[in-house]
Enzyme design. Sequence first.
Site, PDB file in Angstrom:
ATOM      1  N   GLU A 310      58.910  51.274  71.648  1.00  0.00           N
ATOM      2  CA  GLU A 310      59.093  52.657  72.082  1.00  0.00           C
ATOM      3  C   GLU A 310      57.773  53.426  72.085  1.00  0.00           C
ATOM      4  O   GLU A 310      57.693  54.560  71.606  1.00  0.00           O
ATOM      5  CB  GLU A 310      60.132  53.363  71.195  1.00  0.00           C
ATOM      6  CG  GLU A 310      61.491  52.690  71.255  1.00  0.00           C
ATOM      7  CD  GLU A 310      62.591  53.438  70.522  1.00  0.00           C
ATOM      8  OE1 GLU A 310      62.306  54.109  69.520  1.00  0.00           O
ATOM      9  OE2 GLU A 310      63.751  53.329  70.961  1.00  0.00           O
ATOM     10  N   ASP A 384      71.073  49.148  68.777  1.00  0.00           N
ATOM     11  CA  ASP A 384      70.526  50.276  68.024  1.00  0.00           C
ATOM     12  C   ASP A 384      71.591  51.036  67.249  1.00  0.00           C
ATOM     13  O   ASP A 384      71.980  52.117  67.673  1.00  0.00           O
ATOM     14  CB  ASP A 384      69.805  51.234  68.998  1.00  0.00           C
ATOM     15  CG  ASP A 384      68.927  52.235  68.259  1.00  0.00           C
ATOM     16  OD1 ASP A 384      68.754  52.084  67.044  1.00  0.00           O
ATOM     17  OD2 ASP A 384      68.424  53.156  68.916  1.00  0.00           O
ATOM     18  N   GLU A 412      73.207  58.959  63.563  1.00  0.00           N
ATOM     19  CA  GLU A 412      72.667  59.224  64.900  1.00  0.00           C
ATOM     20  C   GLU A 412      73.715  58.971  65.985  1.00  0.00           C
ATOM     21  O   GLU A 412      73.831  59.740  66.936  1.00  0.00           O
ATOM     22  CB  GLU A 412      71.435  58.348  65.140  1.00  0.00           C
ATOM     23  CG  GLU A 412      70.870  58.491  66.538  1.00  0.00           C
ATOM     24  CD  GLU A 412      69.631  57.643  66.782  1.00  0.00           C
ATOM     25  OE1 GLU A 412      69.183  56.935  65.854  1.00  0.00           O
ATOM     26  OE2 GLU A 412      69.107  57.685  67.910  1.00  0.00           O
TER      27      GLU A 412
HETATM   28  C1  GCV Z   1      62.458  56.318  64.807  1.00  0.00           C
HETATM   29  C2  GCV Z   1      66.237  54.699  68.077  1.00  0.00           C
HETATM   30  C3  GCV Z   1      66.193  56.161  67.708  1.00  0.00           C
HETATM   31  C4  GCV Z   1      64.762  56.616  67.508  1.00  0.00           C
HETATM   32  C5  GCV Z   1      64.136  55.732  66.409  1.00  0.00           C
HETATM   33  C6  GCV Z   1      64.217  54.289  66.870  1.00  0.00           C
HETATM   34  C7  GCV Z   1      63.668  53.335  65.823  1.00  0.00           C
HETATM   35  O1  GCV Z   1      65.671  54.504  69.326  1.00  0.00           O
HETATM   36  O2  GCV Z   1      66.809  56.926  68.703  1.00  0.00           O
HETATM   37  O3  GCV Z   1      64.764  57.964  67.130  1.00  0.00           O
HETATM   38  O4  GCV Z   1      62.807  56.102  66.157  1.00  0.00           O
HETATM   39  O5  GCV Z   1      65.556  53.946  67.110  1.00  0.00           O
HETATM   40  O6  GCV Z   1      64.476  52.818  65.072  1.00  0.00           O
HETATM   41  O7  GCV Z   1      62.468  53.115  65.772  1.00  0.00           O
END
Ligand code: GCV
Length: 719
Positions: A310, A384, A412
Amino acid sequence: MNPYTRILSFLAGVCLYSLPVAAQSGYRLWLDFKSLPTETADGYKQRLTALLFPVANQTDSIAKQELLTALDGLLGQRPTSVDTPQKTGTLIVGTPATLPWLAGEAIGEHLDHMGEEGYGIHSTTINGSPATVILANTSKGVLYGAYAFLGLLQGGEDITQVAITTRPKVTLRLLNHWDNLDRTVERGYAGFSLWDWHRLPGYRDPRYTDYARANASIGINGTVLNNVNANALMLTAPYLEKAAALADIFRPYGIKVYLSARFSAPIELGGLADADPLNPKVQQWWNEKVAEIYRYIPDFGGFLVKANSEGQPGPQNYGRSHADGANMLADALEPHNGVVMWRAFVYDDKEPDDRAKQAYNEFKPLDGQFRGNVIVQVKNGAIDFQPREPFHPLFGAMPQTPLMMEFQITQEYLGFATNLAYLGTLFSETLQADTYADGPQSTVARVVDGSLTGQSLTAIAGVANTGTATNWTGHPFAQANWFAYGQLAWDPEADAATIAEDWLRRTFGNDASLIGALLPLMMQSREAVVNYMTPLGLHHLMGWSHHYGPGPWIKDKQRADWTSVYYHQADKDGIGFDRTASGSNALGQYTPEVRKRFEDPQTCPDEYLLWFHHLPWDFRMKSGETLWETLCGHYYGGVAEVAGMQAVWEAQRGKVDSTVFQEVSDLLAVQHEEAILWRDACVLYFQQFSGMPIPEGLEQPAHPLEYYEHLQFHFVPGI
Ligand code: GCV
């Protein structure tokens, strides 16, 4: 530490509960030692008239103070401190160092089974008099034992026959804070970060002590302070000094501090041209940085790293592998006994055929290439933290590499802090999943506790759900998820229902009708969320970016695998992601036994059906209904379950603290509205493809699909 600092930190150690009483609703968590019913208390009083607890250090002082204060609260009787066992019932607490004679008693033999952190709680007779003994090899074990003993009393357990000997099955039991230096918390729904960086190190908020205490009470022994999307500033001297202040507060509670490290820090902080792990100057920079960190925090735990994921920098920027990157940091940490937790949550930025396959594709070939102090941190599922995912295929697939579990405690994808979802069931479902990596009973739990492959470096992480909210977690019941995570980190085989009941008793007391009503509510709550959000193996249907509310229509973004249509693949012909050999073959990453369980849509468990299969809308389910009817049934059933939870909760009026009662009541009403929103939006969205009616007798959505598609939510927390 100079004497003045020592006194201050000791006072901080015993200064429990920093908030005024009026504002304490939920603040005390499961550690609110309110008076027990007279009959129960009277039963305990006799056995607990005296306390024999020689104190050797600050951890002992904390444990002793906890026992004295809590017994006073629970029983209305503070035991007398004594130097020798009394004729009346004595609570005896110590280690072989503080009570050498204990090792010679019959119960002393249990010490061999407790390791460094375990403890024993035994009812026994010493010199002919009744005694209850909490013993351990270390003060940390004593502290854990003290909290466990108080938990027994809170639960109204019979303490005349206790015989508990336990040790944690996992060595490193951590929280991961996705806390930013500006105090926002990524995916945090309980206010702002607990770490008041601006006022640290000068001001040490008493809440830091309460945080440490809560964690110690459930066996958590490490915390990663900052977000994995890391800011390199965290590694600069001013922030290290602040982190050191926190480490000083946490230390007597047995909690080590870890930091998320930004891989490109040598460029940003060190002025180097690159962060290539094979560049000797880069290695040198990290060696020096690590040595500096240990000067601030002598027992620093190590680094957590999100790399090449990411948009985060990583070794692949230089054509190097994850192992090259992790090993460079491991070499810097090794002389100080630090570890690297290297995350496997990676996916590249090319169009992937299936994101679910990427971590396995990148990491499996690296099995055996990591240094001994590297542990690969793997999310419970391959996408995720969805409301339900099959276990990650990496578990069991890297026998020569220590693998640790990463759970998400913060909700989340399970309704933030408005939805009641007990996650003990989710955690346990993953831990109990059988990988068949070494025949039957090769559970994920056995990968995590190291017993399957003989790994000695074992760890588990939970993405924290804590923040500045008075009750720490936003939703009062979200405290149970923090609690359950700690219990399962200690023993991944522990039973989710037993943990939920334990939490209920410690939080709300022992009213049998209350427990009898709320335990099933908790146990069913996560399934309700699955039903109204992502039933039958659907996943990743949430709103864009902030992840709030339904968004099955999300499409045409910069990456296909950030959209919903990529995952549900609904069209006129059907719905679901074909991950069998005829599709992406993500199923091929599992062992043959697991493949067999999932590959035939006729036998694949309903829970995972659309995770692995793309099926026509009129597909006949095992129940005889069509897929469409069943899908609707789950969406409507989920909403009905929330209505059921509301009714159950309403019946508890008067049995729980009125502020907490009202808060949960209001939040359940919000949850009910959100569940209807999810149901109506998803059912209408999918109906345009199925072309089938919502089954008779079910209430029609209040609005047309366009209404839901155009809803906008501003200032959603957690981004
Ligand atoms: C910390 C998902 C979440 C992100 C998070 C990522 C990760 O994509 O939406 O906010 O980033 O996981 O675990 O690195």
